[in-house]
Design a protein around this motif. Structure first.
Motif, PDB file in Angstrom:
ATOM      1  N   SER A   1       0.747  -1.097  -0.050  1.00 25.63           N
ATOM      2  CA  SER A   1      -0.026   0.093   0.104  1.00 25.63           C
ATOM      3  C   SER A   1       0.904   1.227  -0.125  1.00 25.63           C
ATOM      4  O   SER A   1       0.183   2.305  -0.409  1.00 25.63           O
ATOM      5  CB  SER A   1      -0.758   0.027   1.184  1.00 25.63           C
ATOM      6  N   ASP A   2       2.112   1.201   0.404  1.00 25.68           N
ATOM      7  CA  ASP A   2       3.076   2.296   0.419  1.00 25.68           C
ATOM      8  C   ASP A   2       3.355   2.902  -1.036  1.00 25.68           C
ATOM      9  O   ASP A   2       3.549   3.857  -1.138  1.00 25.68           O
ATOM     10  CB  ASP A   2       4.428   1.866   1.004  1.00 25.68           C
TER      11      ASP A   2
ATOM     12  N   LEU B   1       6.877  -1.241   5.735  1.00 23.76           N
ATOM     13  CA  LEU B   1       6.750   0.028   6.503  1.00 23.76           C
ATOM     14  C   LEU B   1       6.053  -0.513   8.076  1.00 23.76           C
ATOM     15  O   LEU B   1       6.042   0.092   9.039  1.00 23.76           O
ATOM     16  CB  LEU B   1       5.801   1.069   6.064  1.00 23.76           C
TER      17      LEU B   1
ATOM     18  N   HIS C   1      -7.899  -5.445   4.066  1.00 24.11           N
ATOM     19  CA  HIS C   1      -6.844  -4.721   4.817  1.00 24.11           C
ATOM     20  C   HIS C   1      -5.859  -4.012   4.023  1.00 24.11           C
ATOM     21  O   HIS C   1      -5.576  -4.960   3.021  1.00 24.11           O
ATOM     22  CB  HIS C   1      -6.253  -5.624   6.049  1.00 24.11           C
TER      23      HIS C   1
ATOM     24  N   ASP D   1       2.766  -1.195   8.109  1.00 25.23           N
ATOM     25  CA  ASP D   1       1.448  -0.627   8.397  1.00 25.23           C
ATOM     26  C   ASP D   1       0.425  -1.901   7.989  1.00 25.23           C
ATOM     27  O   ASP D   1       0.629  -2.653   6.997  1.00 25.23           O
ATOM     28  CB  ASP D   1       0.988   0.435   7.278  1.00 25.23           C
ATOM     29  N   GLY D   2      -0.636  -2.205   8.997  1.00 22.83           N
ATOM     30  CA  GLY D   2      -1.520  -3.152   8.920  1.00 22.83           C
ATOM     31  C   GLY D   2      -0.900  -4.402   9.138  1.00 22.83           C
ATOM     32  O   GLY D   2      -1.899  -5.544   9.306  1.00 22.83           O
TER      33      GLY D   2
ATOM     34  N   ARG E   1      -0.212  -5.499  11.962  1.00 24.00           N
ATOM     35  CA  ARG E   1      -0.889  -5.868  13.196  1.00 24.00           C
ATOM     36  C   ARG E   1      -2.105  -6.591  13.162  1.00 24.00           C
ATOM     37  O   ARG E   1      -2.725  -7.360  13.891  1.00 24.00           O
ATOM     38  CB  ARG E   1      -0.571  -4.829  14.440  1.00 24.00           C
TER      39      ARG E   1
ATOM     40  N   VAL F   1      -2.008  -3.057   3.470  1.00 25.07           N
ATOM     41  CA  VAL F   1      -0.848  -3.618   4.173  1.00 25.07           C
ATOM     42  C   VAL F   1       0.416  -3.249   3.478  1.00 25.07           C
ATOM     43  O   VAL F   1       0.414  -3.337   2.485  1.00 25.07           O
ATOM     44  CB  VAL F   1      -0.750  -5.066   4.418  1.00 25.07           C
ATOM     45  N   SER F   2       1.421  -2.715   4.122  1.00 25.46           N
ATOM     46  CA  SER F   2       2.473  -2.443   3.872  1.00 25.46           C
ATOM     47  C   SER F   2       3.505  -3.153   4.616  1.00 25.46           C
ATOM     48  O   SER F   2       4.038  -2.643   5.671  1.00 25.46           O
ATOM     49  CB  SER F   2       2.895  -0.920   3.869  1.00 25.46           C
TER      50      SER F   2
END
Length: 365
Positions: free
Chosen positions: A160-161, A190, A184, A192-193, A195, A186-187
């Protein structure tokens, strides 16, 4: 190294299915004629018994696969042998479908189990490709198979980044493609997502990650494990496609609990024994169909068709209806091939029985 099998998903229910005189283990990887397994006393390579090989020859679905719970017997020479596959609670099965120049589909009606005893099916789709209609169709196909497997599908829009703008709209489009399914962004690089993905694997739950090459499946596994447990490669700059990094399916226990099965990239995956899965993915079309004038409406120009009316009003995307038609045709094709194969098997069994009866001097009942 010893293992607490309860952390791998072993339960009293499974223990009741274990043949007497054997020990349980979970398959972490399969090779030709053998499997790598995790037992209480460590990891082993166990070759298949003749009984397991005969069962697999009769039906490829019976072949041990990653995620299976199996029964091992200890041999006098000091090694284990895989003697039986325990009943599966879920199974992700793909059909033997390929492209042809006539009709677009072919198949032998036999399936291949990609993963067994899976609680969650992560459908990974890279964000920089997911706006393409073909990729939305792939999400529909994999989610349908996930529902059919008995597992719970979760769609992951990965990398997603790299998506510059409009991510929220993209997620809404994907949610419309997979009604009722959690989606979701998710990156893995990074964090992100990650968790949110990890939360689906509490306790001893098992997930399989499916998607095309370059979707970032192995990178996600490394992020979940907080370690480099799978090799990764960059997407080719020339065409944006991913290289095949993972060349086999492998079960990976995660620190803190939960397990994940990484898989090679999937270019095409055929339906197998499909029914409810397609209906769940296309629940919007199924709901519209209930309002059609005729109960057997095929949505191909019949009067009073609520599906075509929604299409004309712009409430139903034409791409989605065409995708539904394609999966319906494929499911029907595979069902007919399966029925033909079963009829052939029954005929062969009858021929063998008849020959044996003639040799023994008996007649047919």
């Amino acid at each position: 190294m010893s293992y607490d099998l309860s952390l791998l998903g072993w339960t009293a229910f499974r223990a009741a299915e274990l043949p007497e005189g054997t020990v349980p283990a979970r398959v972490s990887r399969v090779d030709r004629g053998a499997a790598e397994v995790i037992a209480a006393d460590g990891q082993h390579q166990a070759r298949y018994t003749a009984r397991v090989r005969r069962a697999a020859a009769a039906d490829p679905v019976a072949l041990p696969c990653v995620g299976d719970w199996v029964a091992l017997t200890w041999l006098p020479e000091g090694r284990y042998e895989l003697d039986a596959v325990l009943p599966r609670t879920t199974a992700f099965v793909r059909g033997g479908v390929s492209r042809t120049s006539v009709g677009g589909l072919s198949g032998d009606g036999q399936g291949q189990v990609l993963a067994a005893n899976v609680d969650v099916v992560f459908v990974a789709e890279p964000s920089m490709h997911a706006t393409d209609f073909a990729d939305l169709g792939r999400i529909e196909r994999l989610v349908a198979l996930a529902w059919e497997s008995g597992g719970t599908p979760v769609v992951l829009i990965t990398k997603s980044d790299l998506f510059e703008s409009g991510l929220d709209q993209l997620l809404d489009d994907v949610r419309g493609t997979a009604p009722g399914v959690t989606v979701h962004a998710v990156s893995s690089l990074l964090g992100d997502g990650v968790r949110l993905v990890r939360d689906h694997l509490e306790g001893s739950r098992t997930a399989v990650i499916l998607g095309p090459s370059g979707a970032g499946k192995s990178t996600l596994v490394n992020a979940l494990a907080d370690d480099t447990v799978m090799e990764t490669q960059q997407v080719r700059a020339a065409d944006g496609r991913g290289r095949h990094t993972t060349v086999h399916r492998e079960l990976i226990p995660l620190p803190g609990g939960g397990l994940v099965i990484d898989t090679p990239g999937i270019r095409r995956i055929g339906l197998y024994d499909m029914g409810e899965g397609v209906d769940l993915v296309f629940s919007d079309i199924e709901e519209l169909a209930e309002r059609c004038r005729f109960g057997d409406c095929g949505h191909n120009g019949e009067p009073g068709c609520a599906v075509l009316a929604a299409l004309e009003r712009g409430e139903l995307p034409e791409r989605r209806l065409e995708s539904w038609r394609k999966l319906q045709r494929e499911a029907a094709w595979m069902a007919s091939r399966t029925d033909a194969r079963l009829r052939k098997e029954q005929q062969n069994k009858w021929k063998v029985t008849t020959k044996e009866m003639r040799r023994s001097g008996r007649s047919r009942p």
